[in-house]
Design an enzyme around this catalytic site. Structure first.
Site, PDB file in Angstrom:
ATOM      1  N   TYR A  36       0.539  -1.258  -0.283  1.00 38.31           N
ATOM      2  CA  TYR A  36      -0.013  -0.331   0.210  1.00 38.31           C
ATOM      3  C   TYR A  36       0.846   1.129  -0.191  1.00 38.31           C
ATOM      4  O   TYR A  36       0.743   1.999  -0.860  1.00 38.31           O
ATOM      5  CB  TYR A  36      -0.898   0.328   0.756  1.00 38.31           C
ATOM      6  N   GLN A 139      -4.601  19.277   4.648  1.00 35.33           N
ATOM      7  CA  GLN A 139      -4.622  18.362   2.416  1.00 35.33           C
ATOM      8  C   GLN A 139      -5.831  18.142   3.033  1.00 35.33           C
ATOM      9  O   GLN A 139      -6.913  18.018   3.773  1.00 35.33           O
ATOM     10  CB  GLN A 139      -4.288  17.767   2.586  1.00 35.33           C
ATOM     11  N   LYS A 261      -2.480  21.808  -4.675  1.00 41.95           N
ATOM     12  CA  LYS A 261      -1.222  19.756  -5.475  1.00 41.95           C
ATOM     13  C   LYS A 261      -2.655  19.589  -5.947  1.00 41.95           C
ATOM     14  O   LYS A 261      -3.535  18.864  -6.059  1.00 41.95           O
ATOM     15  CB  LYS A 261      -2.005  19.401  -4.093  1.00 41.95           C
ATOM     16  N   HIS A 285       1.514  13.014  -7.786  1.00 38.72           N
ATOM     17  CA  HIS A 285       0.913  12.124  -6.485  1.00 38.72           C
ATOM     18  C   HIS A 285       1.532  10.741  -6.117  1.00 38.72           C
ATOM     19  O   HIS A 285       1.347   9.210  -6.501  1.00 38.72           O
ATOM     20  CB  HIS A 285      -0.850  11.361  -6.738  1.00 38.72           C
TER      21      HIS A 285
HETATM   22  N1  FMN Z   1      -1.507  12.794  -1.428  1.00 38.61           N
HETATM   23  C1  FMN Z   1      -2.528  13.621  -1.258  1.00 38.61           C
HETATM   24  O1  FMN Z   1      -3.415  14.502  -1.588  1.00 38.61           O
HETATM   25  N2  FMN Z   1      -4.024  12.880   0.241  1.00 38.61           N
HETATM   26  C2  FMN Z   1      -3.293  11.939   0.410  1.00 38.61           C
HETATM   27  O2  FMN Z   1      -4.669  11.391   1.618  1.00 38.61           O
HETATM   28  C3  FMN Z   1      -3.027  11.057   0.354  1.00 38.61           C
HETATM   29  N3  FMN Z   1      -2.746   9.749   0.939  1.00 38.61           N
HETATM   30  C4  FMN Z   1      -1.330   9.104   0.378  1.00 38.61           C
HETATM   31  C5  FMN Z   1      -0.873   7.658   0.945  1.00 38.61           C
HETATM   32  C6  FMN Z   1       0.338   7.292   0.356  1.00 38.61           C
HETATM   33  C7  FMN Z   1       0.601   6.244   1.416  1.00 38.61           C
HETATM   34  C8  FMN Z   1       1.190   7.779  -0.177  1.00 38.61           C
HETATM   35  C9  FMN Z   1       2.449   6.551  -0.637  1.00 38.61           C
HETATM   36  C10 FMN Z   1       1.007   8.941  -1.297  1.00 38.61           C
HETATM   37  C11 FMN Z   1      -0.226   9.472  -0.659  1.00 38.61           C
HETATM   38  N4  FMN Z   1      -0.386  10.533  -1.348  1.00 38.61           N
HETATM   39  C12 FMN Z   1      -1.520  11.955  -0.285  1.00 38.61           C
HETATM   40  C13 FMN Z   1       0.817  11.277  -2.227  1.00 38.61           C
HETATM   41  C14 FMN Z   1       1.082  11.827  -1.379  1.00 38.61           C
HETATM   42  O3  FMN Z   1       1.263  12.901  -1.010  1.00 38.61           O
HETATM   43  C15 FMN Z   1       2.329  12.798  -2.086  1.00 38.61           C
HETATM   44  O4  FMN Z   1       1.934  13.456  -2.934  1.00 38.61           O
HETATM   45  C16 FMN Z   1       3.429  10.894  -2.782  1.00 38.61           C
HETATM   46  O5  FMN Z   1       3.176  10.520  -2.096  1.00 38.61           O
HETATM   47  C17 FMN Z   1       4.765  12.193  -3.339  1.00 38.61           C
HETATM   48  O6  FMN Z   1       5.429  10.927  -4.189  1.00 38.61           O
HETATM   49  P1  FMN Z   1       7.005   9.922  -3.055  1.00 38.61           P
HETATM   50  O7  FMN Z   1       5.949   9.275  -2.427  1.00 38.61           O
HETATM   51  O8  FMN Z   1       7.424   9.387  -3.934  1.00 38.61           O
HETATM   52  O9  FMN Z   1       7.423  10.888  -1.956  1.00 38.61           O
END
Ligand code: FMN
Length: 389
Positions: A36, A139, A261, A285
């Site tokens: 996940y 967020q 974002k 993302h």
């Molecule tokens: N981005 C959101 O805007 N809202 C979220 O609830 C959200 N949940 C995430 C849950 C997980 C487990 C992961 C890994 C990412 C999530 N993201 C979410 C995206 C992160 O904010 C971010 O854009 C992304 O993880 C960046 O890439 P990186 O993991 O390579 O640093």
């Protein structure tokens, strides 16, 4: 528990990079939980491109330069940051560590960087605000029911939140095939294979058991209903009909700092400025949404050219080292956000693990600044970066 804590400390002592923390997280978490955090959408090609782009961009050194007075500190939206890094929003963080949102918030506050509470957080907003010492941002996904959105941002305002980050790349949540294969349902459901997986990870199991399955803290969840994956649950919450009119509406509702974002097209800089937004997070993302999307580092220079310093640019997706931060700042970002990196730390050792990840970033950024020849991180320019084919 003392034995488990000792194991966590040992794992942290052996982790000298974010990649080490990822390895430790893989050993600690059941497969479905590790996938996940670690996985992306569909073929995961965007996730791979995010890393490839950082590899393709290389740094030049201006040595010899006197770098004895260097500092990683910076200012963003009037807030002082110990380094240009923000812990980005990540939903369902209690899957990795009990009360994971609180651990992330505390570690960020201790390290002097902001933490963005996900709309998919598992704890109550009030508790996270307290844990962050008032330093957290929120967020938001705009919900089907705008009254629910207004309720959440009203609560945030009352709790003293000043910065809101609205995510726009999730009209539908991405197809994350690992989650579908593993049956990572909300709430958890159990098959013999999943039970066996959990039994092979007793540390995670013993910590998680007393707390039960994570539940959304900021989104309504009907009792007795279940969803095939976290993405499916998120789909039930988010309004897919969001456009710039809705973002302008949100601007009218939020008097504080407002950030959008999930932009990938530099052509969206003007609409964001026109709608009165204070910042942009260039993001795919982390490759979890549109598979086949461009890597964020590759479009950053075009965003910088379009923004002409009129609006701060943040970037995420693929940041794993201090040199990645320096490359992003050099190409026009004011700061980076990280998602998985701090979650690998959280999964390994809770708050201490998040602090460890932040410490690695800061040490590596400081080292990179010294070796490149910079005293102030904001002085990094495109001149210190070369792109290789
Ligand atoms: N981005 C959101 O805007 N809202 C979220 O609830 C959200 N949940 C995430 C849950 C997980 C487990 C992961 C890994 C990412 C999530 N993201 C979410 C995206 C992160 O904010 C971010 O854009 C992304 O993880 C960046 O890439 P990186 O993991 O390579 O640093």
């Amino acid at each position: 528990m003392a034995l488990l804590d000792a194991l966590c400390r040992r794992r942290l002592r052996a982790a000298h990079s974010i990649d080490d923390l990822r390895d430790a997280a893989r050993r600690t978490l059941p497969r479905m939980v590790f996938d996940y955090v670690d996985g992306g959408a569909q073929s995961e090609s965007t996730m791979r491109q995010n890393r490839a782009a950082f590899e393709r961009h290389r740094l030049l050194s201006a040595a010899p330069v006197d770098v004895s007075r260097r500092s990683t500190a910076t200012t963003l939206f009037g807030q002082s940051l110990a380094m240009p890094l923000i812990i980005g929003p990540t939903g369902y963080a209690s899957a990795f560590w009990p009360k994971g949102d609180l651990a992330l918030a505390r570690a960020a506050a201790a390290a002097g960087v902001p933490f963005v509470v996900s709309n998919g957080a598992n704890s109550r907003l009030k508790d996270i605000a307290e844990a962050s010492g008032g330093q957290a941002w929120l967020q938001l996904y705009i919900a089907h029911d705008k009254q629910a959105t207004l309720g959440l941002i009203g609560e945030a305002r009352a709790l003293g939140f000043e910065t809101l980050e609205v995510t726009v790349d999730t009209a539908l949540p991405g197809r994350r095939i690992r989650d579908i294969r593993n049956g990572f349902t909300v709430p958890y459901s159990w098959t013999p294979a999943k039970v066996a997986d959990v039994l092979r990870h007793p540390g995670w199991m013993l910590r998680a058991l007393p707390h039960g399955a994570p539940r959304p803290g900021l989104m309504p969840m009907e009792q007795g209903r279940s969803w095939a994956t976290v993405s499916e649950f998120v789909r039930s919450q988010i309004n897919p009909a969001i456009g710039w009119d809705d973002l302008k509406w949100l601007r009218d509702q939020w008097p504080g700092t407002l950030i959008v974002k999930g932009l990938l097209d530099p052509g969206q800089v003007e609409p964001a400025i026109g709608a009165g937004y204070d910042g942009i997070v260039i993001s795919n993302h982390g490759g979890r949404q549109l598979d086949g999307a461009v890597s964020t580092l590759d479009v950053l220079p075009d965003f910088a050219a379009a923004a002409k310093r009129r609006i701060p640019l943040l970037i995420d997706s693929g940041v794993r080292t201090g040199t990645d931060i320096l490359k992003a700042i050099a190409l026009g970002a004011n700061a980076v956000q990280v998602g998985r990196a701090t979650l690998y730390g959280l999964s390994t050792a809770g708050e201490a693990g998040v602090g460890h990840a932040l410490g690695i970033f800061r040490t590596e950024l400081d080292m990179a600044m010294a070796l490149v020849g910079l005293n102030r991180v904001a002085d990094a320019t495109p001149a210190i970066v070369r792109t290789i084919a």
